[in-house]
Design a protein around this motif. Sequence first.
Motif, PDB file in Angstrom:
ATOM      1  N   THR A 263      58.696 -40.335 -65.929  1.00  0.00           N
ATOM      2  CA  THR A 263      57.868 -39.164 -65.614  1.00  0.00           C
ATOM      3  C   THR A 263      58.530 -38.231 -64.610  1.00  0.00           C
ATOM      4  O   THR A 263      58.051 -37.118 -64.406  1.00  0.00           O
TER       5      THR A 263
ATOM      6  N   LEU B  98      53.170 -32.753 -68.228  1.00  0.00           N
ATOM      7  CA  LEU B  98      52.028 -33.344 -67.534  1.00  0.00           C
ATOM      8  C   LEU B  98      51.391 -32.325 -66.603  1.00  0.00           C
ATOM      9  O   LEU B  98      52.096 -31.548 -65.960  1.00  0.00           O
ATOM     10  N   ASN B  99      50.072 -32.321 -66.535  1.00  0.00           N
ATOM     11  CA  ASN B  99      49.424 -31.491 -65.520  1.00  0.00           C
ATOM     12  C   ASN B  99      49.406 -32.245 -64.198  1.00  0.00           C
ATOM     13  O   ASN B  99      49.793 -33.410 -64.117  1.00  0.00           O
ATOM     14  N   TRP B 100      48.922 -31.578 -63.152  1.00  0.00           N
ATOM     15  CA  TRP B 100      49.014 -32.163 -61.816  1.00  0.00           C
ATOM     16  C   TRP B 100      48.181 -33.442 -61.700  1.00  0.00           C
ATOM     17  O   TRP B 100      48.580 -34.402 -61.045  1.00  0.00           O
ATOM     18  N   ARG B 101      47.017 -33.468 -62.349  1.00  0.00           N
ATOM     19  CA  ARG B 101      46.142 -34.640 -62.256  1.00  0.00           C
ATOM     20  C   ARG B 101      46.788 -35.835 -62.935  1.00  0.00           C
ATOM     21  O   ARG B 101      46.737 -36.968 -62.435  1.00  0.00           O
ATOM     22  N   GLU B 102      47.423 -35.615 -64.094  1.00  0.00           N
ATOM     23  CA  GLU B 102      48.104 -36.700 -64.798  1.00  0.00           C
ATOM     24  C   GLU B 102      49.279 -37.232 -63.994  1.00  0.00           C
ATOM     25  O   GLU B 102      49.488 -38.461 -63.895  1.00  0.00           O
ATOM     26  N   PHE B 103      50.050 -36.318 -63.401  1.00  0.00           N
ATOM     27  CA  PHE B 103      51.205 -36.745 -62.604  1.00  0.00           C
ATOM     28  C   PHE B 103      50.750 -37.538 -61.370  1.00  0.00           C
ATOM     29  O   PHE B 103      51.323 -38.581 -61.030  1.00  0.00           O
ATOM     30  N   SER B 104      49.697 -37.060 -60.713  1.00  0.00           N
ATOM     31  CA  SER B 104      49.182 -37.760 -59.528  1.00  0.00           C
ATOM     32  C   SER B 104      48.632 -39.132 -59.906  1.00  0.00           C
ATOM     33  O   SER B 104      48.792 -40.096 -59.152  1.00  0.00           O
ATOM     34  N   PHE B 105      47.990 -39.231 -61.074  1.00  0.00           N
ATOM     35  CA  PHE B 105      47.456 -40.518 -61.527  1.00  0.00           C
ATOM     36  C   PHE B 105      48.567 -41.537 -61.717  1.00  0.00           C
ATOM     37  O   PHE B 105      48.474 -42.688 -61.314  1.00  0.00           O
ATOM     38  N   ILE B 106      49.683 -41.088 -62.337  1.00  0.00           N
ATOM     39  CA  ILE B 106      50.820 -41.995 -62.554  1.00  0.00           C
ATOM     40  C   ILE B 106      51.431 -42.413 -61.227  1.00  0.00           C
ATOM     41  O   ILE B 106      51.778 -43.588 -61.034  1.00  0.00           O
TER      42      ILE B 106
END
Length: 362
Positions: free
Chosen positions: A344, A353-361
């Motif tokens: 990622t 990836l959006n910011w929420r998806e990146f932060s989740f990972i």
Amino acid sequence: GVLGSGDFARSLAVRLVSSGFRVVVGSRNPKRKASLFPAAAEVTFQAEAVKKADVIFVAIFREHYSTLCDLADVLAGKILVDVSNNTEINHHKESNAEYLASLFPACTVVKGFNVVSAWTLQSGARDGNKQVLICSNNQEAKRTVAEIAQVMGFTPVDMGCMSSACEIENIPLRLLPAWKIPIFLALGLFLCFFTYNLIRQVIHPYIREQKNKLYKIPIEVVNTTLPCVSYVMLSLVYLPGVLAACSQLYYGTKYRRFPDWLDQWLQHRKQIGLLSFFCAALHAVYSLCLPMRRSHRYLLIETAVKQAVEKKMTIWVEEEVWRMEIYISVGIIALGLLSLLAITSLPSIANSLNWREFSFIQ
């Protein structure tokens, strides 16, 4: 128009023709070079090519710019695109594009396409870097070259006026500029942990018990060192973010500039993380190779002989078996999670990836 008949000039002509442009190539030996270019491109003498073209790609070396001086009158008013590079960083006091502009003051010179390889031009923008860096003192000329780059499938990036040409020409000559500090950091950590493990596993047993364990150096000592480097590097990925957050809380604003050392640290986090993954992957490979060593087989046979001499029917220890099974299982899961982080961090994946998806990972 394309002036030159080298590899880059041929690749450029191929890409321009496939993009729908009418191309005329200027060469000093048109009959001998015509077979090297696509059939749709007209190959003629340089003077004839200059007369028929409005935008001319100068695909010759800086040392040969002076050979075009006889064409100065014909070149007047044309847009010259300098695609050249140097062999060394800052090899000349002025950039190639600025030198070309000084030779032909009646022309408009644009620096561009020098960061694109001949292979990328032939295979199209789907392979290699899609960005084309462009600079010039003339906005209209930059717009024209940018439109050509877009039609060819590339992404033009406006780098400003001609003074940026030197920086653009240095880009292809730099060897992994963003990786130097992380690589030196990883090597430094590796040497520190390797020295410690060498003393602990090899030198100390030799001094205390006169046991020769030099055979451990290539595999065991290195394998013990790699995970140490990996998890320290991984911690160095997230530590600067914590320090930056503390700094913002302390000063009560997120608009205050970070210190230079912290700013540089934040910019190198991706490279540090990928090196952490690299060390972890090597550790996994080394661990798989441990049972393949000749020394391991000798020790296994020696243990079996001792068991036979002592007439032991089994040496099964339930606690040790479970500990090793869980240890390996958790290690595999940890490597999988670290692989996810590494994947990622790649630009092609991170951009999807959006910011929420990146932060989740994370």
